[in-house]
Design an enzyme around this catalytic site. Structure first.
Site, short mmCIF file in Angstrom:
data_model
loop_
_atom_site.label_atom_id
_atom_site.label_comp_id
_atom_site.label_asym_id
_atom_site.label_seq_id
_atom_site.Cartn_x
_atom_site.Cartn_y
_atom_site.Cartn_z
CB CYS A 1 13.08 8.63 8.33
SG CYS A 1 14.02 7.70 7.12
CD GLU B 1 10.40 12.10 11.92
OE1 GLU B 1 9.31 11.58 12.19
OE2 GLU B 1 11.26 11.55 11.21
CD GLU C 1 13.90 0.38 8.46
OE1 GLU C 1 14.35 1.32 9.16
OE2 GLU C 1 14.57 -0.60 8.14
CE LYS D 1 -1.86 2.81 2.98
NZ LYS D 1 -1.96 4.11 2.27
P1 NAP Z 1 2.37 7.56 8.47
O1 NAP Z 1 1.27 8.49 8.72
O2 NAP Z 1 2.75 6.59 9.53
O3 NAP Z 1 2.02 6.80 7.11
C1 NAP Z 1 2.82 5.77 6.56
C2 NAP Z 1 1.93 4.81 5.80
O4 NAP Z 1 1.07 4.12 6.71
C3 NAP Z 1 1.00 5.48 4.80
O5 NAP Z 1 0.84 4.62 3.68
C4 NAP Z 1 -0.29 5.59 5.59
O6 NAP Z 1 -1.44 5.74 4.81
C5 NAP Z 1 -0.30 4.27 6.33
N1 NAP Z 1 -1.13 4.21 7.52
C6 NAP Z 1 -1.70 5.22 8.22
N2 NAP Z 1 -2.39 4.72 9.29
C7 NAP Z 1 -2.23 3.38 9.27
C8 NAP Z 1 -2.68 2.31 10.11
N3 NAP Z 1 -3.41 2.54 11.19
N4 NAP Z 1 -2.33 1.05 9.80
C9 NAP Z 1 -1.56 0.80 8.72
N5 NAP Z 1 -1.11 1.76 7.89
C10 NAP Z 1 -1.43 3.04 8.16
O7 NAP Z 1 3.70 8.31 8.13
P2 NAP Z 1 3.88 9.57 7.20
O8 NAP Z 1 3.65 10.78 8.01
O9 NAP Z 1 3.15 9.40 5.94
O10 NAP Z 1 5.42 9.42 6.85
C11 NAP Z 1 6.39 10.11 7.51
C12 NAP Z 1 7.04 9.27 8.59
O11 NAP Z 1 7.73 8.17 8.01
C13 NAP Z 1 8.07 10.03 9.36
O12 NAP Z 1 7.92 9.84 10.73
C14 NAP Z 1 9.39 9.42 8.87
O13 NAP Z 1 10.44 9.54 9.78
C15 NAP Z 1 9.01 8.03 8.59
N6 NAP Z 1 9.95 7.41 7.64
C16 NAP Z 1 10.81 6.47 8.13
C17 NAP Z 1 11.74 5.88 7.28
C18 NAP Z 1 12.70 4.85 7.79
O14 NAP Z 1 13.28 4.13 6.99
N7 NAP Z 1 12.91 4.73 9.10
C19 NAP Z 1 11.76 6.22 5.93
C20 NAP Z 1 10.86 7.19 5.47
C21 NAP Z 1 9.96 7.76 6.36
P3 NAP Z 1 -1.86 7.25 4.37
O15 NAP Z 1 -0.87 7.69 3.37
O16 NAP Z 1 -3.19 7.13 3.77
O17 NAP Z 1 -1.87 8.09 5.60
#
Ligand code: NAP
Ligand code: MG
Length: 479
Positions: free
Chosen positions: A286, A383, A252, A178
């Site tokens: 991230c 963050e 991650e 997804k």
């Molecule tokens: P997010 O809100 O956690 O969303 C990530 C993904 O999860 C999206 O596809 C989101 O869908 C989906 N999602 C949302 N709620 C969910 C649930 N309850 N169950 C399963 N999936 C769900 O994160 P984001 O704000 O988009 O991304 C930024 C974050 O990613 C930052 O904190 C960043 O540090 C982290 N990140 C980490 C890495 C690493 O390798 N450690 C790499 C890149 C980013 P939607 O798009 O529809 O909300």
């Protein structure tokens, strides 16, 4: 400062359809959820209508992946490799198209999608294609786990897809992935590439939708392995929901990296590293170097150089080849960056941005530096995930390490010094999954990536990345 003539990349190289279905069992099908739109964050223009997968649609995708697993996992590794090499080559051939699409849907500068994201995406597929027929020889065994449910964020849409899909397929698993709601388009073009590569139906399934679709993937009882990249908050929810189910999980999550600059460092080089560390991809990274820790004796000089350099960054049209800072990915993310930056000011830190014109439409945030930041400030702890740098100072190496580790996260860090002994001493003491020295934000498919503490667990990339997709224990030397 001199002016550049605009140098826009052509958006005509990519053909965006008015609407997209889900990619299930090798075909595009309708979704039974409420379709949603994806926009270009630089102009707020609608790009396409996207199908939303309900739990029932996710179930069909998981069934397709389960069925495909029987033949895909039984196929000799050398045969699976042929498909992965083919996909890698098509990605290279179509990289201009993919880069333009990524910049349109995400807002990142074309210079980055063209020169960083796409080369790394292809490299990832080439790297894991090379592993597919060597797993047994290298002592990993040949037992894939089964169906992988993968959920990815919007900051590196295609690169995160590559990190997830390439190792899963190389090891003989099938996937249901997804993409993020705001950036589904390159994943859907990737689905077309799977068709073009004649990948057997069901090996890769792409289900678009919002958080509920992600939850349906993660919670599906026939998913054997969950791979998630995203926020620590959602990561926690996922860890809770899969606990006790026997599913293998890698998470991650977020970060708050320290970029430590010692007084003997090559300052001009360090300034470039600081800029790359926090302003690359609008700081939507991230592992971004969001906390600059600078030794007190050089702080004034370094800040002067940094501010001068920031004055030369160009913010604007992501498709312009001169652009350094593109658009913020969504209105919601912009609101989050604004809220935290305002909090920084209210808590007493001093805010600075270079003079920079902000376009009328779209979501934008100027490069921003906070000085006088205390460790207790929210801008030093949370963050921000935007182009905002918090500057703290230190006097001794011990203090640098203590401040660097004073965070709930542990994803990455940078160390700038000419002294190898000081670099190694510091790196040894940093609780971070990746430590860069005299560089920052450098990636290679052969190098594992992942965090400690609230940054998650498990490693992606390199040989370590194989372990997440194979049953049984790994050879001793890779642990
Ligand atoms: P997010 O809100 O956690 O969303 C990530 C993904 O999860 C999206 O596809 C989101 O869908 C989906 N999602 C949302 N709620 C969910 C649930 N309850 N169950 C399963 N999936 C769900 O994160 P984001 O704000 O988009 O991304 C930024 C974050 O990613 C930052 O904190 C960043 O540090 C982290 N990140 C980490 C890495 C690493 O390798 N450690 C790499 C890149 C980013 P939607 O798009 O529809 O909300
Ligand atoms: Mg979009």
């Amino acid at each position: 400062m001199f002016e550049y003539a605009p140098a826009p990349e052509s958006r005509d190289v990519v053909d965006i359809k008015p609407s997209y279905g889900l990619f299930v069992n090798g075909e595009f099908v309708d979704g039974s959820g409420t379709a949603f739109k994806t926009i270009n964050p630089a102009s707020e223009e609608k790009l396409a209508e996207i199908a939303a997968a309900s739990a029932a649609d996710v179930d069909l995708a998981v069934q397709a992946a389960r069925k495909a697993f029987t033949t895909w996992s039984a196929m000799p590794g050398a045969e699976r490799a042929k498909y992965l090499f083919r996909i890698a080559r098509i990605i290279q051939e179509r990289s201009r198209e993919l880069a333009v699409l990524e910049s349109l849907d995400n807002g990142k500068p074309i210079r980055e999608s063209r020169d960083v994201d796409l080369p790394l995406v292809a490299a990832h597929f080439f790297y894991y294609a090379g592993w597919a027929d060597k797993l047994e020889y290298a002592g990993y065994g040949t037992r894939p786990i089964g169906v992988a449910g993968q959920v990815i964020p919007w900051n590196f849409p295609l690169l995160m897809l590559a990190w997830k899909i390439a190792p899963a397929l190389a090891c003989g698993n099938t996937v249901v992935l997804k993409p993020a709601e705001t950036t589904p388009l390159t994943a859907l073009l990737f689905a077309e590439i799977c068709q073009q590569a004649d990948l057997p139906p069901g090996v890769v399934n792409i289900v678009t939708g919002a958080g509920e679709t992600g939850a349906a993937v993660v919670n599906h009882p026939d998913v054997d392995k969950v791979a998630f990249t995203g926020s620590t908050e959602v990561g926690r929810l996922i860890a809770r929901s899969v606990a006790g189910t026997g599913k293998k999980v890698t998470l991650e999550l977020g970060g708050k990296a320290a970029n430590i600059v010692y007084e003997d460092a090559a300052l001009d080089q360090a300034v470039e590293g600081i800029v790359n560390g926090i302003f690359f991809n609008q700081g939507h990274v991230c592992c971004a170097g969001s906390r600059l820790l600078v030794q007190e004796s050089i702080a004034a000089e370094l800040l002067d150089s940094l501010k001068r350099r920031l004055g030369t960054l160009r913010l604007g049209d992501p498709l312009d080849k001169n652009t350094d800072i593109g658009a913020i990915n969504s209105a919601a993310q912009l609101a989050k960056i604004r809220e935290l930056s305002d909090a920084g000011e209210q808590e007493g830190a001093e805010r600075w941005s270079p003079a920079c014109a902000i376009p009328d439409r779209g979501f934008w945030f100027p490069p921003t530096v906070f000085t006088g930041v205390a460790q207790s400030h929210r801008i030093a702890r949370e963050e921000i995930f935007g182009p905002v740098l918090s500057v703290l100072t230190f006097r001794t190496p011990g203090e640098a390490v203590e401040k660097a580790n004073n965070t709930p996260f542990g994803l990455s860090a940078g160390v700038w010094t000419e002294k190898a002994s000081l670099m190694l001493w510091t790196a040894d003491r940093l609780r971070a999954g990746v430590v860069w020295s005299n560089t920052f934000n450098r990636f290679d498919p052969a190098s594992p990536f992942g965090g400690y503490k609230e940054s998650g667990y498990g490693r992606e990339g390199g040989r370590h990345g194989l372990e997440a997709y194979l049953a049984g224990s790994a050879p001793r030397e890779s642990r």
